[in-house]
Design a protein around this motif. Structure first.
Motif, PDB file in Angstrom:
ATOM      1  N   ASP A  71     -28.876 -82.081 -31.487  1.00 20.00           N
ATOM      2  CA  ASP A  71     -28.592 -80.885 -30.809  1.00 20.00           C
ATOM      3  C   ASP A  71     -26.960 -80.720 -30.162  1.00 20.00           C
ATOM      4  O   ASP A  71     -26.728 -80.385 -30.339  1.00 20.00           O
ATOM      5  CB  ASP A  71     -29.185 -81.493 -28.955  1.00 20.00           C
ATOM      6  N   GLU A  72     -26.409 -82.238 -30.431  1.00 23.60           N
ATOM      7  CA  GLU A  72     -25.616 -82.177 -30.320  1.00 23.60           C
ATOM      8  C   GLU A  72     -24.227 -81.689 -31.773  1.00 23.60           C
ATOM      9  O   GLU A  72     -23.171 -81.379 -31.828  1.00 23.60           O
ATOM     10  CB  GLU A  72     -24.523 -83.924 -29.659  1.00 23.60           C
ATOM     11  N   ILE A  73     -24.568 -81.849 -32.812  1.00 28.95           N
ATOM     12  CA  ILE A  73     -24.597 -81.865 -33.936  1.00 28.95           C
ATOM     13  C   ILE A  73     -24.337 -80.113 -33.977  1.00 28.95           C
ATOM     14  O   ILE A  73     -23.392 -78.989 -34.489  1.00 28.95           O
ATOM     15  CB  ILE A  73     -25.592 -81.981 -35.011  1.00 28.95           C
ATOM     16  N   VAL A  74     -25.826 -79.217 -33.961  1.00 29.73           N
ATOM     17  CA  VAL A  74     -25.564 -78.026 -33.867  1.00 29.73           C
ATOM     18  C   VAL A  74     -24.218 -77.040 -32.664  1.00 29.73           C
ATOM     19  O   VAL A  74     -24.084 -75.963 -32.809  1.00 29.73           O
ATOM     20  CB  VAL A  74     -26.971 -77.387 -32.804  1.00 29.73           C
ATOM     21  N   ILE A  75     -24.229 -78.013 -31.369  1.00 28.56           N
ATOM     22  CA  ILE A  75     -22.730 -77.679 -30.685  1.00 28.56           C
ATOM     23  C   ILE A  75     -21.745 -77.462 -30.857  1.00 28.56           C
ATOM     24  O   ILE A  75     -20.919 -76.906 -30.949  1.00 28.56           O
ATOM     25  CB  ILE A  75     -22.667 -78.325 -28.699  1.00 28.56           C
ATOM     26  N   LEU A  76     -21.076 -78.669 -32.124  1.00 24.53           N
ATOM     27  CA  LEU A  76     -19.672 -79.409 -32.886  1.00 24.53           C
ATOM     28  C   LEU A  76     -19.825 -78.206 -34.305  1.00 24.53           C
ATOM     29  O   LEU A  76     -18.818 -77.193 -33.895  1.00 24.53           O
ATOM     30  CB  LEU A  76     -20.088 -80.811 -33.120  1.00 24.53           C
ATOM     31  N   ALA A  77     -21.008 -78.011 -35.328  1.00 26.92           N
ATOM     32  CA  ALA A  77     -21.319 -76.820 -35.256  1.00 26.92           C
ATOM     33  C   ALA A  77     -20.829 -75.579 -35.252  1.00 26.92           C
ATOM     34  O   ALA A  77     -19.684 -74.908 -35.421  1.00 26.92           O
ATOM     35  CB  ALA A  77     -22.291 -77.016 -36.340  1.00 26.92           C
ATOM     36  N   GLU A  81     -16.705 -74.219 -36.047  1.00 21.48           N
ATOM     37  CA  GLU A  81     -16.494 -72.363 -36.808  1.00 21.48           C
ATOM     38  C   GLU A  81     -16.110 -71.508 -35.628  1.00 21.48           C
ATOM     39  O   GLU A  81     -15.126 -70.835 -36.648  1.00 21.48           O
ATOM     40  CB  GLU A  81     -18.024 -71.777 -36.587  1.00 21.48           C
ATOM     41  N   LYS A  82     -15.987 -72.169 -34.031  1.00 21.54           N
ATOM     42  CA  LYS A  82     -14.667 -71.229 -33.873  1.00 21.54           C
ATOM     43  C   LYS A  82     -13.781 -71.655 -33.803  1.00 21.54           C
ATOM     44  O   LYS A  82     -12.635 -70.675 -34.049  1.00 21.54           O
ATOM     45  CB  LYS A  82     -15.485 -71.090 -32.180  1.00 21.54           C
ATOM     46  N   SER A  83     -13.393 -72.965 -33.631  1.00 19.10           N
ATOM     47  CA  SER A  83     -12.201 -73.573 -33.502  1.00 19.10           C
ATOM     48  C   SER A  83     -12.239 -74.800 -34.243  1.00 19.10           C
ATOM     49  O   SER A  83     -12.198 -75.402 -34.077  1.00 19.10           O
ATOM     50  CB  SER A  83     -11.436 -73.415 -31.560  1.00 19.10           C
ATOM     51  N   PRO A  84     -12.055 -75.194 -35.545  1.00 21.01           N
ATOM     52  CA  PRO A  84     -12.124 -76.003 -36.129  1.00 21.01           C
ATOM     53  C   PRO A  84     -10.629 -77.187 -36.059  1.00 21.01           C
ATOM     54  O   PRO A  84      -9.250 -76.574 -36.128  1.00 21.01           O
ATOM     55  CB  PRO A  84     -11.723 -75.607 -37.844  1.00 21.01           C
ATOM     56  N   SER A  85     -11.095 -78.467 -35.847  1.00 22.44           N
ATOM     57  CA  SER A  85     -10.216 -78.800 -35.349  1.00 22.44           C
ATOM     58  C   SER A  85     -10.616 -80.828 -36.417  1.00 22.44           C
ATOM     59  O   SER A  85     -11.397 -80.610 -36.593  1.00 22.44           O
ATOM     60  CB  SER A  85      -9.731 -79.019 -34.316  1.00 22.44           C
ATOM     61  N   LYS A  86      -9.159 -81.545 -36.399  1.00 24.55           N
ATOM     62  CA  LYS A  86     -10.007 -82.980 -36.934  1.00 24.55           C
ATOM     63  C   LYS A  86     -10.547 -83.421 -36.656  1.00 24.55           C
ATOM     64  O   LYS A  86     -11.224 -84.831 -36.737  1.00 24.55           O
ATOM     65  CB  LYS A  86      -8.372 -83.276 -37.837  1.00 24.55           C
ATOM     66  N   LYS A  87     -10.368 -83.675 -34.758  1.00 20.39           N
ATOM     67  CA  LYS A  87     -11.040 -84.043 -33.981  1.00 20.39           C
ATOM     68  C   LYS A  87     -12.485 -84.226 -34.198  1.00 20.39           C
ATOM     69  O   LYS A  87     -13.239 -84.827 -33.782  1.00 20.39           O
ATOM     70  CB  LYS A  87     -10.553 -83.667 -32.535  1.00 20.39           C
ATOM     71  N   LEU A  88     -12.987 -82.177 -33.815  1.00 19.49           N
ATOM     72  CA  LEU A  88     -14.058 -82.011 -34.120  1.00 19.49           C
ATOM     73  C   LEU A  88     -14.291 -82.063 -34.705  1.00 19.49           C
ATOM     74  O   LEU A  88     -15.960 -82.947 -35.486  1.00 19.49           O
ATOM     75  CB  LEU A  88     -14.375 -80.891 -33.950  1.00 19.49           C
ATOM     76  N   GLU A  89     -14.282 -82.506 -36.338  1.00 18.66           N
ATOM     77  CA  GLU A  89     -14.602 -82.713 -37.525  1.00 18.66           C
ATOM     78  C   GLU A  89     -14.859 -84.169 -37.593  1.00 18.66           C
ATOM     79  O   GLU A  89     -15.909 -85.093 -38.173  1.00 18.66           O
ATOM     80  CB  GLU A  89     -13.660 -82.883 -38.660  1.00 18.66           C
ATOM     81  N   LYS A  90     -13.735 -85.171 -37.121  1.00 16.14           N
ATOM     82  CA  LYS A  90     -14.316 -86.509 -37.065  1.00 16.14           C
ATOM     83  C   LYS A  90     -15.584 -87.053 -35.899  1.00 16.14           C
ATOM     84  O   LYS A  90     -16.885 -87.108 -36.150  1.00 16.14           O
ATOM     85  CB  LYS A  90     -13.706 -87.565 -36.189  1.00 16.14           C
ATOM     86  N   GLU A  91     -16.382 -85.959 -34.769  1.00 13.79           N
ATOM     87  CA  GLU A  91     -16.689 -86.170 -34.224  1.00 13.79           C
ATOM     88  C   GLU A  91     -17.948 -85.659 -34.266  1.00 13.79           C
ATOM     89  O   GLU A  91     -18.976 -86.410 -34.714  1.00 13.79           O
ATOM     90  CB  GLU A  91     -16.981 -85.355 -33.058  1.00 13.79           C
ATOM     91  N   GLU A  93     -19.100 -85.943 -37.889  1.00 13.08           N
ATOM     92  CA  GLU A  93     -18.912 -87.144 -39.350  1.00 13.08           C
ATOM     93  C   GLU A  93     -20.108 -88.550 -38.641  1.00 13.08           C
ATOM     94  O   GLU A  93     -20.371 -89.000 -38.486  1.00 13.08           O
ATOM     95  CB  GLU A  93     -17.433 -87.646 -39.636  1.00 13.08           C
ATOM     96  N   GLU A  94     -19.318 -88.437 -36.971  1.00 16.47           N
ATOM     97  CA  GLU A  94     -19.524 -90.187 -36.122  1.00 16.47           C
ATOM     98  C   GLU A  94     -21.663 -89.677 -36.377  1.00 16.47           C
ATOM     99  O   GLU A  94     -22.123 -90.481 -35.612  1.00 16.47           O
ATOM    100  CB  GLU A  94     -18.801 -89.793 -34.827  1.00 16.47           C
ATOM    101  N   HIS A  95     -21.617 -88.305 -35.683  1.00 19.71           N
ATOM    102  CA  HIS A  95     -23.004 -87.681 -35.248  1.00 19.71           C
ATOM    103  C   HIS A  95     -23.829 -87.708 -36.835  1.00 19.71           C
ATOM    104  O   HIS A  95     -25.185 -88.460 -36.435  1.00 19.71           O
ATOM    105  CB  HIS A  95     -22.964 -86.654 -34.666  1.00 19.71           C
ATOM    106  N   ARG A  96     -23.389 -87.435 -38.214  1.00 15.10           N
ATOM    107  CA  ARG A  96     -24.315 -87.148 -39.005  1.00 15.10           C
ATOM    108  C   ARG A  96     -24.920 -88.756 -39.204  1.00 15.10           C
ATOM    109  O   ARG A  96     -25.262 -89.058 -39.716  1.00 15.10           O
ATOM    110  CB  ARG A  96     -23.153 -86.602 -39.418  1.00 15.10           C
ATOM    111  N   ARG A  97     -23.180 -89.687 -39.126  1.00 18.85           N
ATOM    112  CA  ARG A  97     -23.467 -91.186 -39.882  1.00 18.85           C
ATOM    113  C   ARG A  97     -24.742 -91.813 -38.887  1.00 18.85           C
ATOM    114  O   ARG A  97     -25.247 -92.551 -38.840  1.00 18.85           O
ATOM    115  CB  ARG A  97     -22.546 -91.738 -39.354  1.00 18.85           C
ATOM    116  N   THR A  98     -24.827 -91.728 -37.404  1.00 20.08           N
ATOM    117  CA  THR A  98     -25.309 -92.641 -36.693  1.00 20.08           C
ATOM    118  C   THR A  98     -26.923 -91.865 -36.331  1.00 20.08           C
ATOM    119  O   THR A  98     -27.774 -92.005 -36.626  1.00 20.08           O
ATOM    120  CB  THR A  98     -25.086 -91.183 -35.118  1.00 20.08           C
TER     121      THR A  98
END
Length: 230
Positions: A71-77, A81-91, A93-98
């Motif tokens: 659910d959180e991955i959908v929100i992060l995606a 898409e609206k405002s890309p950032s390294k912090k969001l991309e890292k988060e 990646e952490e969610h996908r790993r989990t």
């Protein structure tokens, strides 16, 4: 094929309750009959049941965590898409790993959840066979003792019947002898000799409370019949 294998094959398709969870199963044994083998199997079975409950709970928690991450991955995606950032991309990646870790652990749990019931059923059947051996051994011992007791009771009854017949014969002889003595010597003379030779019986007669008259022969016969029935 061993005896246990024969039993196991005969039990295929039969629904056997989990013995260690049945309070009546624990009442089948005395402390002495509670063998080390049964105790070991009981402990192993309980450990498997605990493991099954734990794995089931872990699987539920993992699925819950995975859903939360998805659910959180959908929100992060949407946010990336609206405002890309390294912090969001890292988060992300952490969610996908989990999620991947959850998938691996869920697969392991589900495999174990398939294997555990088989192990539990197999051990439960082995425990049942060991239980039956103890119970039937106890039944055999009890039946042997019952035969001895029944034989003893039969012997006592036969002896009792002999004694009752002998008692009746003696009482009949005494009654006949006493009747002849009365006829020959008379009641007054007999009473005098009763006081000399049977003082204890005369005293008992005098001490006894007055009750409804019952012929002695009838009373003795009723007592003997009751003894034979017992």
């Amino acid at each position: 094929m061993s005896k246990e294998e024969i039993f196991q094959s005969a039990l295929i398709g039969k629904k056997i309750p989990i013995l260690t969870l049945d309070n009546k199963w624990h009442k089948l044994f005395t402390q002495r009959e509670y063998t080390s083998e049964i105790k070991r199997m009981e402990n192993d079975l309980n450990q498997l049941l605990k493991r099954q409950a734990k794995v089931n709970e872990e699987c539920k928690e993992l699925k819950k965590l995975k859903k939360k991450m998805m659910d959180e991955i959908v929100i992060l995606a949407d946010a990336i898409e609206k405002s890309p950032s390294k912090k969001l991309e890292k988060e992300m990646e952490e969610h996908r790993r989990t999620v991947n870790e959850c998938n691996e652990k869920i697969d392991g749990c589900e495999e174990e959840m398939v294997e555990l019931p088989r192990q539990i059923n197999q051990l439960n059947n082995r425990l049942m066979v060991a239980t039956m051996e103890v119970c039937y051994r106890k039944l055999k011992k009890n039946n042997a003792e019952l035969e001895e007791i029944n034989e003893w009771i039969g012997n006592i009854r036969r002896e009792l019947k002999k004694k009752v017949v002998r008692k009746q014969e003696k009482e009949a002889m005494n009654n006949q002898l006493y009747a002849y003595m009365h006829d020959i010597f008379g009641a007054d003379v007999i009473e005098i000799f009763d006081m000399k030779f049977q003082p204890e019986e005369n005293r008992k007669k005098n001490d006894e409370p007055v009750k409804e008259s019952v012929p002695p022969e009838k009373e003795a016969k009723e007592n003997d019949e009751n003894a034979l029935k017992s």
